[in-house]
Design an enzyme around this catalytic site. Structure first.
Site, PDB file in Angstrom:
ATOM      1  N   ASP A 189       9.950   8.245   4.675  1.00 39.97           N
ATOM      2  CA  ASP A 189      10.668   8.262   5.960  1.00 39.97           C
ATOM      3  C   ASP A 189      10.370   6.992   6.738  1.00 39.97           C
ATOM      4  O   ASP A 189       9.341   6.333   6.502  1.00 39.97           O
ATOM      5  CB  ASP A 189      10.217   9.464   6.806  1.00 39.97           C
ATOM      6  CG  ASP A 189      10.545  10.781   6.131  1.00 39.97           C
ATOM      7  OD1 ASP A 189      11.466  10.802   5.298  1.00 39.97           O
ATOM      8  OD2 ASP A 189       9.867  11.782   6.444  1.00 39.97           O
TER       9      ASP A 189
HETATM   10  N1  URA Z   1       7.256  13.938   3.052  1.00 45.74           N
HETATM   11  C1  URA Z   1       7.740  13.653   4.279  1.00 45.74           C
HETATM   12  O1  URA Z   1       7.912  14.526   5.109  1.00 45.74           O
HETATM   13  N2  URA Z   1       8.022  12.372   4.548  1.00 45.74           N
HETATM   14  C2  URA Z   1       7.828  11.360   3.683  1.00 45.74           C
HETATM   15  O2  URA Z   1       8.100  10.211   4.017  1.00 45.74           O
HETATM   16  C3  URA Z   1       7.320  11.677   2.419  1.00 45.74           C
HETATM   17  C4  URA Z   1       7.043  12.975   2.114  1.00 45.74           C
END
Ligand code: URA
Length: 236
Positions: free
Chosen positions: A106
């Site tokens: 993310d």
């Molecule tokens: N899980 C999440 O919530 N975000 C990420 O970036 C990776 C795994």
């Protein structure tokens, strides 16, 4: 079978410079093929049999490139984006067009991101069938108890057709905010954040620390990257 390519393309793909830089080297007589100066960028060479040197140094071609990138927060895991900086904006390579990030973090997640041009490896690391473990360090708003550890171990309903696969939740410190390491073997969209939501908690910081046997090199600064070592490539 012989793998034939143009001399300038071969040199650029080997990291000797951009296509126009290597053309310049060739025209200036800095490049030899099997010991003879070659001034023709379009010269065809056999990548496996011919010996190509730039300024007397042998240039060896590797088909695949692998980089470990320490993703900072604030960039998106994409090759192009109209509004945000992307992880690829950090990478300098004459073969940048071929490279892509393996999997997604993310925008606010930091940590280990593998960048490669090896599609087959990427598929293997991401495919649910292969169950490659990914470990994340997380800070959580709330106190982690045995109840959450058990819930993660049993799999959680995060609104998908099936519960998540069993995940390991290791507590580093526990208080009003807690620090944990979470190990998952799949990679659903926002998976870690959704797993904590499922137990009524919020992730305030998330960083991927490993993918399979490949661990984030903590000597890298955020936003830096380096090629994987031979040993690391073998681990994958
Ligand atoms: N899980 C999440 O919530 N975000 C990420 O970036 C990776 C795994």
């Amino acid at each position: 079978m012989a793998k034939v390519s143009r001399l300038d393309k071969y040199l650029a793909n080997s990291g000797a410079g951009t296509r126009s830089e290597v053309k310049d080297f060739i025209r200036k007589g800095c490049v030899t093929v099997n010991g003879l100066i070659c001034k023709k960028p379009e010269q065809k060479i056999d990548e496996e049999a011919d010996r190509v040197c730039l300024n007397d140094e042998i240039i060896s071609y590797t088909e695949f490139e692998y980089y470990m990138f320490y993703k900072p927060a604030g960039c998106v895991t994409a090759t192009q984006d109209n509004t945000h900086k992307t992880v690829m904006d950090y990478i300098v390579s004459s073969r940048k067009k071929e490279l892509f990030p393996v999997g997604r973090l993310d925008i606010d997640t930091e940590g280990l991101l593998l960048i490669t041009n090896n599609g087959e490896l990427a598929h293997r690391l991401l495919s649910p069938a292969h169950h490659v473990t990914k470990a994340y360090y997380a800070r959580i708003d709330g106190r982690i108890t045995e109840k959450e550890i058990q819930a993660f171990a049993q799999g959680l309903d995060i609104g998908e057709a099936r519960k998540t696969m069993p995940a390991i939740l290791e507590v580093i410190s526990c208080g009003e905010t807690s620090q944990v390491v979470v190990k998952i073997r799949e990679g659903k969209f926002h998976q870690i954040k959704r797993m904590f939501h499922a137990v009524g908690m919020e992730v305030t910081y998330l960083k991927r620390i490993s993918m399979g046997n490949l661990k984030l090199d903590e000597t890298l600064e955020k936003g830096q990257y380096r090629p994987l070592t031979e040993e690391e490539i073998a681990l994958l």
